[in-house]
Design a protein around this motif. Sequence first.
Motif, PDB file in Angstrom:
ATOM      1  N   LEU A 374       0.837  -1.362  -0.001  1.00 19.41           N
ATOM      2  CA  LEU A 374      -0.162  -0.056  -0.046  1.00 19.41           C
ATOM      3  C   LEU A 374       0.684   1.164   0.015  1.00 19.41           C
ATOM      4  N   ALA A 375       1.247   1.845  -1.060  1.00 22.24           N
ATOM      5  CA  ALA A 375       1.956   2.871  -1.386  1.00 22.24           C
ATOM      6  C   ALA A 375       1.349   4.031  -2.256  1.00 22.24           C
ATOM      7  N   PRO A 376       1.516   5.194  -2.389  1.00 18.79           N
ATOM      8  CA  PRO A 376       0.778   5.755  -3.395  1.00 18.79           C
ATOM      9  C   PRO A 376       1.218   5.362  -4.605  1.00 18.79           C
ATOM     10  N   GLY A 377       0.014   4.881  -5.461  1.00 17.93           N
ATOM     11  CA  GLY A 377       0.075   4.670  -6.852  1.00 17.93           C
ATOM     12  C   GLY A 377      -0.083   3.140  -7.116  1.00 17.93           C
ATOM     13  N   SER A 378       0.116   2.395  -6.050  1.00 24.25           N
ATOM     14  CA  SER A 378      -0.151   0.925  -5.883  1.00 24.25           C
ATOM     15  C   SER A 378      -1.723   0.448  -5.984  1.00 24.25           C
ATOM     16  N   LYS A 379      -1.651  -0.605  -6.559  1.00 22.77           N
ATOM     17  CA  LYS A 379      -3.281  -1.254  -6.490  1.00 22.77           C
ATOM     18  C   LYS A 379      -4.058  -1.042  -5.038  1.00 22.77           C
ATOM     19  N   ALA A 380      -5.291  -0.634  -5.219  1.00 23.81           N
ATOM     20  CA  ALA A 380      -6.049  -0.398  -4.124  1.00 23.81           C
ATOM     21  C   ALA A 380      -6.584  -1.744  -3.568  1.00 23.81           C
ATOM     22  N   ASP A 381      -5.847  -2.475  -3.592  1.00 15.68           N
ATOM     23  CA  ASP A 381      -6.176  -3.932  -2.668  1.00 15.68           C
ATOM     24  C   ASP A 381      -5.981  -3.955  -1.422  1.00 15.68           C
ATOM     25  N   MET A 408     -14.916 -26.571  12.270  1.00  9.81           N
ATOM     26  CA  MET A 408     -16.563 -26.329  12.313  1.00  9.81           C
ATOM     27  C   MET A 408     -16.803 -26.307  13.765  1.00  9.81           C
ATOM     28  N   GLY A 409     -17.353 -25.303  14.164  1.00 10.57           N
ATOM     29  CA  GLY A 409     -17.814 -25.470  15.746  1.00 10.57           C
ATOM     30  C   GLY A 409     -16.838 -24.628  16.663  1.00 10.57           C
ATOM     31  N   CYS A 410     -15.329 -24.281  15.916  1.00  9.73           N
ATOM     32  CA  CYS A 410     -14.344 -23.786  17.027  1.00  9.73           C
ATOM     33  C   CYS A 410     -14.782 -22.270  17.005  1.00  9.73           C
ATOM     34  N   GLU A 411     -14.289 -21.758  18.014  1.00  6.26           N
ATOM     35  CA  GLU A 411     -14.180 -20.405  18.414  1.00  6.26           C
ATOM     36  C   GLU A 411     -12.683 -19.629  17.927  1.00  6.26           C
ATOM     37  N   LEU A 412     -12.923 -18.802  17.197  1.00  6.42           N
ATOM     38  CA  LEU A 412     -11.565 -18.216  16.352  1.00  6.42           C
ATOM     39  C   LEU A 412     -11.709 -16.680  16.694  1.00  6.42           C
ATOM     40  N   ARG A 413     -10.522 -16.069  16.656  1.00  7.15           N
ATOM     41  CA  ARG A 413     -10.295 -14.819  16.806  1.00  7.15           C
ATOM     42  C   ARG A 413      -9.819 -14.039  15.574  1.00  7.15           C
ATOM     43  N   GLY A 414     -10.308 -13.010  15.321  1.00  9.18           N
ATOM     44  CA  GLY A 414      -9.678 -12.197  14.053  1.00  9.18           C
ATOM     45  C   GLY A 414     -10.799 -12.242  12.811  1.00  9.18           C
ATOM     46  N   ARG A 415     -11.286 -11.128  12.346  1.00 10.65           N
ATOM     47  CA  ARG A 415     -12.269 -11.474  11.333  1.00 10.65           C
ATOM     48  C   ARG A 415     -12.427 -10.159  10.169  1.00 10.65           C
ATOM     49  N   VAL A 416     -12.480 -10.380   9.126  1.00 10.69           N
ATOM     50  CA  VAL A 416     -12.474  -9.211   8.018  1.00 10.69           C
ATOM     51  C   VAL A 416     -13.744  -8.202   8.077  1.00 10.69           C
ATOM     52  N   SER A 417     -13.418  -7.297   8.260  1.00 11.66           N
ATOM     53  CA  SER A 417     -14.633  -6.170   8.169  1.00 11.66           C
ATOM     54  C   SER A 417     -14.899  -5.698   6.468  1.00 11.66           C
ATOM     55  N   TRP A 418     -13.734  -5.341   5.931  1.00 11.40           N
ATOM     56  CA  TRP A 418     -14.056  -4.911   4.419  1.00 11.40           C
ATOM     57  C   TRP A 418     -12.690  -5.429   3.671  1.00 11.40           C
ATOM     58  N   THR A 419     -13.020  -5.796   2.322  1.00  9.01           N
ATOM     59  CA  THR A 419     -11.970  -6.168   1.418  1.00  9.01           C
ATOM     60  C   THR A 419     -12.370  -5.503   0.197  1.00  9.01           C
ATOM     61  N   LEU A 420     -11.209  -4.792  -0.317  1.00  8.03           N
ATOM     62  CA  LEU A 420     -11.461  -3.943  -1.495  1.00  8.03           C
ATOM     63  C   LEU A 420     -10.542  -4.609  -2.707  1.00  8.03           C
ATOM     64  N   LEU A 421     -10.740  -4.933  -3.661  1.00 12.81           N
ATOM     65  CA  LEU A 421     -10.304  -5.215  -4.942  1.00 12.81           C
ATOM     66  C   LEU A 421     -10.104  -3.933  -5.946  1.00 12.81           C
ATOM     67  N   GLY A 422      -8.811  -3.601  -6.092  1.00 11.49           N
ATOM     68  CA  GLY A 422      -8.575  -2.495  -7.086  1.00 11.49           C
ATOM     69  C   GLY A 422      -9.705  -1.328  -6.611  1.00 11.49           C
ATOM     70  N   GLY A 423      -9.606  -1.022  -5.310  1.00 15.70           N
ATOM     71  CA  GLY A 423     -10.450   0.227  -4.916  1.00 15.70           C
ATOM     72  C   GLY A 423     -11.944  -0.068  -4.853  1.00 15.70           C
ATOM     73  N   ARG A 424     -12.602  -1.367  -5.440  1.00 16.21           N
ATOM     74  CA  ARG A 424     -13.887  -1.591  -5.085  1.00 16.21           C
ATOM     75  C   ARG A 424     -14.252  -2.385  -3.774  1.00 16.21           C
ATOM     76  N   ILE A 425     -15.110  -2.073  -3.064  1.00 16.61           N
ATOM     77  CA  ILE A 425     -15.482  -2.935  -1.885  1.00 16.61           C
ATOM     78  C   ILE A 425     -16.342  -4.243  -2.532  1.00 16.61           C
ATOM     79  N   VAL A 426     -15.482  -5.394  -2.176  1.00 17.49           N
ATOM     80  CA  VAL A 426     -16.028  -6.653  -2.691  1.00 17.49           C
ATOM     81  C   VAL A 426     -16.413  -7.641  -1.436  1.00 17.49           C
ATOM     82  N   PHE A 427     -16.045  -7.023  -0.327  1.00 12.16           N
ATOM     83  CA  PHE A 427     -16.863  -7.532   0.733  1.00 12.16           C
ATOM     84  C   PHE A 427     -17.160  -6.549   1.940  1.00 12.16           C
ATOM     85  N   GLU A 428     -18.157  -6.664   2.596  1.00 15.18           N
ATOM     86  CA  GLU A 428     -18.321  -5.927   3.713  1.00 15.18           C
ATOM     87  C   GLU A 428     -19.155  -6.675   4.694  1.00 15.18           C
ATOM     88  N   ARG A 429     -18.695  -6.674   5.807  1.00 20.00           N
ATOM     89  CA  ARG A 429     -19.503  -7.618   6.940  1.00 20.00           C
ATOM     90  C   ARG A 429     -20.396  -6.637   7.305  1.00 20.00           C
TER      91      ARG A 429
END
Length: 429
Positions: A374-381, A408-429
Amino acid sequence: MLNAPRLSIRHGRLIDPASGQDAVTDLHLADGRVLAIGDAPAGFQPDRTLDAHGLIVCPGFVDLCARVREPGLEQKATIASEGRAAAASGVTTLCCPPDTRPVIDNPAVARLIHQISKQHGLVRVLPLGAMTQGLDGKSITEMAALKLAGCAALSQADRPVRDTQVQRRALEYAATFGLPVFLVPLDPELSAGGCAHEGIVGTRLGLPGIPEAAETVAVARDLALAEQTGARIHFRGLSTARGVEMLAEAQARGVQASGDVALHQLVLSEHDLEHFDANCHVIPPLRTYADQAALRAALAEGVLTALCSDHQPHDADAKLGPFPETAPGLSGLETLLPLALRLVADGVLDLMGMIERLTIGPAAILERADLGRLAPGSKADVCVFDPEAVWTVAPDTWISQGRNTPFMGCELRGRVSWTLLGGRIVFER
């Protein structure tokens, strides 16, 4: 594909291993690229602002091995279904092994996969071209044509080349075109019929074993050939202490060799086979605690530079029957981030190091300087995640078409809130 909106991601902890950045700051995106970090440029008006307070903002993850099963095995998964799972997991680029049907041994299949993934626009799928026609281990493919068709590297998937002379010629040919070669370090004769680590646990359970030598023999051969040919090889999914030790020795001599490890090898062991859960049937098999410790150490020391999901979605029938007769592999995309965060909790890596091995580490193996940063000019992934979010793996929230996970059935820690591919939101929790 839709045009990317102008976005600001505010108040997040931005971690970019490529630049060493680790600070609470803002990220501004426009035209699918990173526009600025920190203050917005004069006159910049975002179409939308995401509040990332308390969250981690980092480059989108790059996964070196995730099967999407399409074309040919759509009963297991599709590019659309696994694209959704990847987006929900923070993965913006994944490598698809060539064992599709038909095999990715000609430009037409590679172009088809690119076309389908672009139509869905959820994840960047990089097909891996087959080293040999039909993965038969006999006739070398037209590697230059595969490269022109967008294949990021060459691979035999999980079907090693038995003929060492063919392997040598394939590596020489790949070196000519500057293509990295992904190799699964598994001797086909020594591993034939096995489904568990050859050791005390597997013997007690009566499961056919795969010895450590099945890996080390293959590693020794391929390191010798890489040194002979000057090819750049990557060991996909190392599983033994001796295997990573041999890789480290070769790297010290200047051999162009790298390696990754599947995350399940770092949190599961042969002892997890005790209940004959077919979702723990993976190849290479789950190894010993000593192997697991050595893999973790190699990751911390930089011998292994990438973490991988080794995602292999299966239909339910593939995991039915006696353990040795079930299909190997687990569905790993959606547990990629929480299992990686366990390494941070266990003190194996710090947060920067973990993100590095999910972003710029695998991107460097692919020689893709445009990914994993993530640097100015890089792909907005971009991946935005909550490292403290606790959730339970459950069928009703599982996204991948393959539900074959031992978690399956396990408690895990850490979850994605948003994912952006090329600056577009492709996932939003």
